[in-house]
Design an enzyme around this catalytic site. Structure first.
Site, PDB file in Angstrom:
ATOM      1  N   ARG A 167      12.542  11.434  -5.190  1.00  0.00           N
ATOM      2  CA  ARG A 167      11.412  11.033  -4.499  1.00  0.00           C
ATOM      3  C   ARG A 167      10.135  12.067  -4.590  1.00  0.00           C
ATOM      4  O   ARG A 167       9.448  12.424  -3.690  1.00  0.00           O
ATOM      5  CB  ARG A 167      11.488  10.668  -2.990  1.00  0.00           C
ATOM      6  N   SER A 241      10.866   2.525   3.598  1.00  0.00           N
ATOM      7  CA  SER A 241      11.643   3.753   4.196  1.00  0.00           C
ATOM      8  C   SER A 241      10.455   4.648   4.818  1.00  0.00           C
ATOM      9  O   SER A 241       9.704   5.060   3.916  1.00  0.00           O
ATOM     10  CB  SER A 241      12.417   4.364   3.211  1.00  0.00           C
ATOM     11  N   GLU A 344       8.385   9.844   4.163  1.00  0.00           N
ATOM     12  CA  GLU A 344       8.109   9.557   2.969  1.00  0.00           C
ATOM     13  C   GLU A 344       6.674   9.012   2.678  1.00  0.00           C
ATOM     14  O   GLU A 344       6.222   9.515   1.474  1.00  0.00           O
ATOM     15  CB  GLU A 344       9.041   8.416   2.626  1.00  0.00           C
TER      16      GLU A 344
HETATM   17  C1  FAD Z   1       8.906  -3.099   1.574  1.00  0.00           C
HETATM   18  C2  FAD Z   1       8.775  -1.884   0.822  1.00  0.00           C
HETATM   19  C3  FAD Z   1      10.006  -1.527   0.047  1.00  0.00           C
HETATM   20  C4  FAD Z   1       9.968  -0.279  -0.691  1.00  0.00           C
HETATM   21  N1  FAD Z   1      10.930   0.184  -1.391  1.00  0.00           N
HETATM   22  C5  FAD Z   1      10.781   1.309  -1.974  1.00  0.00           C
HETATM   23  C6  FAD Z   1      12.009   1.801  -2.738  1.00  0.00           C
HETATM   24  O1  FAD Z   1      13.058   1.039  -2.953  1.00  0.00           O
HETATM   25  N2  FAD Z   1      11.844   3.091  -3.547  1.00  0.00           N
HETATM   26  C7  FAD Z   1      10.922   3.780  -3.506  1.00  0.00           C
HETATM   27  O2  FAD Z   1      10.970   4.742  -4.012  1.00  0.00           O
HETATM   28  N3  FAD Z   1       9.796   3.432  -2.814  1.00  0.00           N
HETATM   29  C8  FAD Z   1       9.892   2.211  -1.993  1.00  0.00           C
HETATM   30  N4  FAD Z   1       8.584   1.709  -1.118  1.00  0.00           N
HETATM   31  C9  FAD Z   1       7.461   2.679  -1.324  1.00  0.00           C
HETATM   32  C10 FAD Z   1       6.602   2.240  -2.158  1.00  0.00           C
HETATM   33  O3  FAD Z   1       6.327   0.696  -2.500  1.00  0.00           O
HETATM   34  C11 FAD Z   1       6.348   2.920  -3.548  1.00  0.00           C
HETATM   35  O4  FAD Z   1       6.252   4.445  -3.107  1.00  0.00           O
HETATM   36  C12 FAD Z   1       5.269   2.622  -4.598  1.00  0.00           C
HETATM   37  O5  FAD Z   1       5.206   3.270  -5.820  1.00  0.00           O
HETATM   38  C13 FAD Z   1       3.738   2.947  -3.974  1.00  0.00           C
HETATM   39  O6  FAD Z   1       2.708   2.274  -4.855  1.00  0.00           O
HETATM   40  P1  FAD Z   1       1.435   1.902  -4.400  1.00  0.00           P
HETATM   41  O7  FAD Z   1       0.722   1.663  -5.661  1.00  0.00           O
HETATM   42  O8  FAD Z   1       1.448   0.999  -3.181  1.00  0.00           O
HETATM   43  O9  FAD Z   1       0.934   3.516  -3.732  1.00  0.00           O
HETATM   44  P2  FAD Z   1      -0.042   3.861  -2.613  1.00  0.00           P
HETATM   45  O10 FAD Z   1       0.619   3.581  -1.381  1.00  0.00           O
HETATM   46  O11 FAD Z   1      -1.502   3.102  -3.067  1.00  0.00           O
HETATM   47  O12 FAD Z   1      -0.223   5.378  -3.073  1.00  0.00           O
HETATM   48  C14 FAD Z   1       0.965   6.360  -2.635  1.00  0.00           C
HETATM   49  C15 FAD Z   1       0.486   7.667  -3.209  1.00  0.00           C
HETATM   50  O13 FAD Z   1       0.498   7.539  -4.577  1.00  0.00           O
HETATM   51  C16 FAD Z   1      -0.681   8.035  -4.943  1.00  0.00           C
HETATM   52  N5  FAD Z   1      -1.337   7.116  -5.966  1.00  0.00           N
HETATM   53  C17 FAD Z   1      -1.301   5.913  -6.039  1.00  0.00           C
HETATM   54  N6  FAD Z   1      -1.668   5.392  -7.542  1.00  0.00           N
HETATM   55  C18 FAD Z   1      -1.946   6.657  -7.882  1.00  0.00           C
HETATM   56  C19 FAD Z   1      -2.627   6.769  -9.397  1.00  0.00           C
HETATM   57  N7  FAD Z   1      -2.586   5.894 -10.236  1.00  0.00           N
HETATM   58  N8  FAD Z   1      -2.568   8.181  -9.746  1.00  0.00           N
HETATM   59  C20 FAD Z   1      -2.302   9.183  -8.692  1.00  0.00           C
HETATM   60  N9  FAD Z   1      -1.900   8.850  -7.671  1.00  0.00           N
HETATM   61  C21 FAD Z   1      -1.751   7.511  -7.206  1.00  0.00           C
HETATM   62  C22 FAD Z   1      -1.678   7.769  -3.838  1.00  0.00           C
HETATM   63  O14 FAD Z   1      -2.946   8.456  -3.827  1.00  0.00           O
HETATM   64  C23 FAD Z   1      -0.589   8.235  -2.648  1.00  0.00           C
HETATM   65  O15 FAD Z   1      -0.701   9.677  -2.515  1.00  0.00           O
HETATM   66  C24 FAD Z   1       8.548   0.553  -0.627  1.00  0.00           C
HETATM   67  C25 FAD Z   1       7.529   0.171   0.250  1.00  0.00           C
HETATM   68  C26 FAD Z   1       7.681  -0.981   0.966  1.00  0.00           C
HETATM   69  C27 FAD Z   1       6.331  -1.508   1.607  1.00  0.00           C
END
Ligand code: FAD
Length: 350
Positions: A167, A241, A344
Site C-alpha cells: 500500500r 478498508s 489507509e
Molecule cells: C468498497 C471499496 C473497496 C476497496 N478495496 C480496495 C482493495 O481491495 N485494495 C486496495 O488497494 N484499495 C481498495 N480500496 C481503496 C481504493 O479503491 C483504491 O485506493 C483506489 O485506487 C483509489 O482510486 P480513486 O481513483 O478513487 O482515488 P482517489 O480516492 O480519488 O484518490 C486517492 C489518492 O490518490 C491520488 N490520486 C488519484 N488519482 C491520481 C492521479 N491520476 N495521479 C496522482 N495521484 C492521484 C489522490 O490525490 C489521493 O491522494 C477500496 C475502496 C472501496 C470504497
C-alpha cells in the site's frame, strides 16, 4: 483544449464514495493532458495548493473542504500492443479501474483478475500500489506516464523506480506531487490466473482457473465483505478498508500473540511473513479482538456489518464524526495490543 473552466465552491462529498466533506475552493475537470498542465499553471499563478482527484474511493475530505484547486482526472483511452510474450495494455488515468480489469479478463489477458471490483480510477492504482487477493498492481505494472508540475514536463517512469511496497509507493512521499497520466501493464495472453491467496483458492474449490471464473469468485468474496460498491447496498458509503494491516518486527508480532493469549484469546493471531523478514498482522482481527463489533454505530457513522476494517457513513454525518470513530478504534486497539493502526485513505483539508 478550450479555455480553462475553473469552477468555484464545488462540493466534494458527492465525488467521494464516503459522501462526506465540504467544497473545493476551485475545481477543474481535466479531460485531456493539456488541461492538467494548464490547471497546475493556473493554481501556481493564484498561489493555490493543488490536489488530484480520481474516483474519490480512498479519500476523506474535511468538513471545511479543500482550500485549493482540485483537478479531477477524466482522461480516457486504452490501447494494447504486443510486447514479446506479453501484451502491454496502456490505460489513461481517468479510466475506471474495474472497467479495465473486466476488459482484460474478457480479452483473456492474465495479471489483473484478482484486482476485480476495486473502485476508483486507473491513475490512482500506482499511488498506493493497489492490491487484493494476492495480486498488486506492481506485479504487472511496466511504466507510469506522469506530469511533473515542478518541471512542467511529461515523463515515463519505469515501474522499478516507483519504490512499490505494501500500500505504498514513491508517489505518496517525494513523488507526491506527480500526476499519473497513464499506466502500462504487461499481461499474459491466454494465461491462467495465478492464485496466491488461500481464501480465493478455497472459493474456487478446485475449479479451472480461467480468468472469468476467478473474477466472479473475487467479486463474490468482495460482496460478502461489503468491499464491492453497489447502489442498493445500505453500507455503500465507505472508503473500503479504513486501516492498513500493520507490518511489524518478528519480536513485536510475537509480543502481540502473547498478549492475545494472556487475554484468553484462543484464536491464533493471523500473521504473514513478508519478503523483508517483517510480519504483516491482520488489522481487522485486532479490531474485533479489541471488542469493536461489526455493525457498531456512532450516530451517522459506524463499522460495517460485514467487515470490521470498513467504516461506513449511514447518511447525514460529518467527517469529524468519522475521524472521531477512527481515533476511538485506534486507541482501543492500542490499549489492547500495543499496536498503532494507520489510516489507509488520504485526508484532504484540516
Ligand atoms: C468498497 C471499496 C473497496 C476497496 N478495496 C480496495 C482493495 O481491495 N485494495 C486496495 O488497494 N484499495 C481498495 N480500496 C481503496 C481504493 O479503491 C483504491 O485506493 C483506489 O485506487 C483509489 O482510486 P480513486 O481513483 O478513487 O482515488 P482517489 O480516492 O480519488 O484518490 C486517492 C489518492 O490518490 C491520488 N490520486 C488519484 N488519482 C491520481 C492521479 N491520476 N495521479 C496522482 N495521484 C492521484 C489522490 O490525490 C489521493 O491522494 C477500496 C475502496 C472501496 C470504497
Amino acid at each position: 483544449m478550450s479555455a480553462l473552466a475553473v469552477r468555484a465552491g464545488v462540493p466534494l462529498g458527492p465525488r467521494t464514495t464516503l459522501g462526506l466533506g465540504g467544497p473545493a475552493r476551485a475545481f477543474v475537470e481535466a479531460r485531456d493532458e493539456a488541461t492538467v498542465a494548464a490547471a497546475f499553471a493556473w493554481a501556481s499563478a493564484q498561489g493555490l495548493e493543488v490536489a488530484v482527484l480520481g474516483g474519490g474511493s480512498n479519500l476523506v475530505v474535511a468538513d471545511a473542504g479543500f482550500d485549493g484547486l482540485v483537478v479531477a482526472i477524466a482522461t480516457t483511452g486504452i490501447n494494447e500492443r504486443p510486447a514479446g510474450d506479453a501484451v502491454h495494455v496502456e490505460a489513461a488515468a481517468g479510466e475506471s479501474w474495474d472497467g479495465l480489469v473486466a476488459r482484460t479478463v474478457d480479452a483473456g489477458l492474465a495479471g489483473l483478475e484478482c484486482l476485480s471490483g476495486i473502485p476508483g480510477s486507473v491513475g490512482a492504482t500506482p499511488v498506493q500500489n493497489v492490491g487484493a487477493y494476492g495480486q498488486e498492481v506492481s506485479d504487472t505494472l511496466v511504466s507510469v506516464r506522469v506530469f511533473d508540475p515542478v518541471s512542467r514536463e511529461i515523463r515515463q517512469l519505469a515501474a522499478t523506480t516507483c519504490e512499490f511496497a505494501y500500500r505504498d509507493s514513491m508517489f505518496k512521499h517525494h513523488g507526491r506531487h506527480l500526476v499519473v497520466l497513464a499506466a502500462t501493464f504487461a499481461l499474459r495472453p491466454g494465461g491462467e490466473a495465478q492464485i496466491r491467496y488461500a481464501e480465493l483458492e478455497r472459493a474456487l474449490d478446485g475449479a479451472p482457473r480461467d480468468l472469468a471464473r476467478v473474477r466472479r469468485a473475487v467479486l463474490a468474496l468482495r460482496r460478502n465483505k461489503g468491499m464491492l460498491l453497489e447502489a442498493d447496498d445500505p453500507e455503500r458509503r465507505t472508503a473500503g478498508s479504513f486501516f492498513t494491516n500493520p507490518i511489524v518486527g518478528v519480536a513485536e508480532a510475537e509480543a502481540v500473540a502473547q498478549r492475545a493469549r494472556s487475554l484468553g484469546i484462543t484464536a491464533e493471531l493471523p500473521r504473514w511473513a513478508q519478503t523483508d523478514g517483517r510480519i504483516k498482522l491482520a488489522a481487522g482481527w485486532l479490531i474485533e479482538k479489541s471488542g469493536v463489533t461489526r455493525g457498531m454505530s456512532r450516530g451517522a457513522v459506524g463499522v460495517s456489518r460485514r467487515h470490521a476494517l470498513a467504516l461506513v457513513h449511514h447518511g447525514g454525518g460529518t467527517t469529524a464524526s468519522l475521524l472521531a470513530l477512527a481515533d476511538e478504534i485506534v486507541e482501543t486497539v492500542h490499549a489492547r495490543f500495543g499496536v498503532t493502526l494507520r489510516r489507509e485513505p488520504v485526508l484532504w483539508g484540516a
